[in-house]
Write a protein that holds these residues in place. Structure first.
Motif, mmCIF file in Angstrom:
data_model
loop_
_atom_site.group_PDB
_atom_site.id
_atom_site.type_symbol
_atom_site.label_atom_id
_atom_site.label_comp_id
_atom_site.label_asym_id
_atom_site.label_seq_id
_atom_site.Cartn_x
_atom_site.Cartn_y
_atom_site.Cartn_z
ATOM 1 N N VAL A 168 0.870 -1.174 0.000
ATOM 2 C CA VAL A 168 0.000 0.000 0.000
ATOM 3 C C VAL A 168 0.909 1.227 0.000
ATOM 4 O O VAL A 168 1.806 1.343 0.841
ATOM 5 C CB VAL A 168 -0.904 0.018 1.254
ATOM 6 N N TYR A 169 0.676 2.091 -0.957
ATOM 7 C CA TYR A 169 1.451 3.331 -1.030
ATOM 8 C C TYR A 169 0.719 4.424 -0.283
ATOM 9 O O TYR A 169 -0.504 4.429 -0.257
ATOM 10 C CB TYR A 169 1.639 3.750 -2.498
ATOM 11 N N PRO A 170 1.398 5.356 0.335
ATOM 12 C CA PRO A 170 2.843 5.566 0.391
ATOM 13 C C PRO A 170 3.543 4.789 1.507
ATOM 14 O O PRO A 170 4.775 4.795 1.569
ATOM 15 C CB PRO A 170 2.980 7.071 0.621
ATOM 16 N N ASP A 171 2.795 4.115 2.371
ATOM 17 C CA ASP A 171 3.394 3.444 3.535
ATOM 18 C C ASP A 171 4.483 2.452 3.168
ATOM 19 O O ASP A 171 5.481 2.326 3.880
ATOM 20 C CB ASP A 171 2.323 2.718 4.358
ATOM 21 N N ASP A 172 4.317 1.724 2.092
ATOM 22 C CA ASP A 172 5.243 0.655 1.717
ATOM 23 C C ASP A 172 6.212 1.038 0.603
ATOM 24 O O ASP A 172 6.752 0.168 -0.081
ATOM 25 C CB ASP A 172 4.439 -0.588 1.295
ATOM 26 N N THR A 173 6.452 2.318 0.423
ATOM 27 C CA THR A 173 7.305 2.785 -0.675
ATOM 28 C C THR A 173 8.699 2.170 -0.620
ATOM 29 O O THR A 173 9.214 1.701 -1.640
ATOM 30 C CB THR A 173 7.390 4.323 -0.685
ATOM 31 N N GLU A 174 9.320 2.160 0.555
ATOM 32 C CA GLU A 174 10.683 1.613 0.647
ATOM 33 C C GLU A 174 10.706 0.117 0.370
ATOM 34 O O GLU A 174 11.602 -0.377 -0.316
ATOM 35 C CB GLU A 174 11.295 1.936 2.008
ATOM 36 N N ARG A 175 9.714 -0.623 0.871
ATOM 37 C CA ARG A 175 9.669 -2.067 0.606
ATOM 38 C C ARG A 175 9.426 -2.311 -0.879
ATOM 39 O O ARG A 175 9.989 -3.232 -1.469
ATOM 40 C CB ARG A 175 8.584 -2.749 1.459
ATOM 41 N N ALA A 176 8.598 -1.486 -1.504
ATOM 42 C CA ALA A 176 8.356 -1.616 -2.945
ATOM 43 C C ALA A 176 9.659 -1.456 -3.708
ATOM 44 O O ALA A 176 9.962 -2.240 -4.610
ATOM 45 C CB ALA A 176 7.338 -0.578 -3.405
ATOM 46 N N ALA A 177 10.444 -0.456 -3.349
ATOM 47 C CA ALA A 177 11.725 -0.228 -4.021
ATOM 48 C C ALA A 177 12.637 -1.445 -3.861
ATOM 49 O O ALA A 177 13.299 -1.865 -4.824
ATOM 50 C CB ALA A 177 12.398 1.028 -3.469
ATOM 51 N N GLU A 178 12.664 -2.023 -2.670
ATOM 52 C CA GLU A 178 13.495 -3.219 -2.447
ATOM 53 C C GLU A 178 13.042 -4.373 -3.336
ATOM 54 O O GLU A 178 13.869 -5.075 -3.932
ATOM 55 C CB GLU A 178 13.433 -3.637 -0.975
ATOM 56 N N LEU A 179 11.740 -4.590 -3.432
ATOM 57 C CA LEU A 179 11.217 -5.686 -4.255
ATOM 58 C C LEU A 179 11.492 -5.452 -5.741
ATOM 59 O O LEU A 179 11.814 -6.394 -6.476
ATOM 60 C CB LEU A 179 9.721 -5.868 -4.015
#
Length: 188
Positions: A168-179
């Motif tokens: 869920v964005y924006p909360d998971d932005t950093e995890r998204a980048a890692e994936l």
């Protein structure tokens, strides 16, 4: 087709003068796809995915990386996530997505690769999160992918795609980048 987050653009040269009903449904599917980007893709200042992604890429790959490849990884994962969200909110869009994905992913790969197995293997990463295509199609693509690239890589990609689908964005932005970078590293 593409969107800048405010408008949807179709390249007029890609739209034939006359087309079948299936092609028309596919065009509607592309339109819904771009609308889903406007609704769900983090392209605003509130979810700075690209700056987070490129900063992380610079740290993770100090010897260099290709922005176009990183963006392709983002698009592969994000396309599947937004279509799932759109169908979840508006189930009536499903047949349009089925036609668009069949036309623009599966049929394009079938034309690119003369070997059906190779076409399916190359479709796997693009369709894994598109459960609306049906488990048989995804299973066949996975089996072909394993034949060409191995079960370990298929499992890793499946793990990445499935987790990305839950973000869920924006909360998971950093995890998204890692994936996204995990996918980039896996398929490079």
């Amino acid at each position: 087709s593409w969107t800048d987050g405010k408008k949807i653009v179709f390249d007029e040269t890609s739209i034939p003068e006359s087309f079948t009903n299936a092609q028309l449904v596919s065009l509607f599917g592309l339109n819904y796809h771009e609308l889903a980007h406007i609704l769900y893709t983090p392209i605003s200042k509130n979810a700075p995915i690209h700056s987070v992604l490129y900063d992380l890429a610079s740290k993770r790959f100090p010897d260099g990386w290709l922005p176009s490849h990183i963006h392709a990884g983002f698009n592969i994962l994000e396309d599947q996530r937004i279509e799932r969200l759109m169908i979840g909110q508006w189930p009536s869009t499903k047949p349009y997505f089925v036609n668009a994905a069949s036309d623009h992913i599966l049929n394009t790969l079938r034309k690119t690769y003369t070997n059906r197995e190779e076409a399916l293997a190359n479709a796997y990463t693009l369709i894994l999160g598109r459960s609306y295509l049906g488990s048989d199609v995804i299973r066949q693509a996975r089996e072909s992918f394993i034949t060409f690239k191995g079960a370990e890589l298929a499992d890793k990609i499946e793990s990445i795609v499935k987790e990305y689908q839950t973000l869920v964005y924006p909360d998971d932005t950093e995890r998204a980048a890692e994936l996204i970078l995990d996918l980039y590293e896996s398929v490079s």
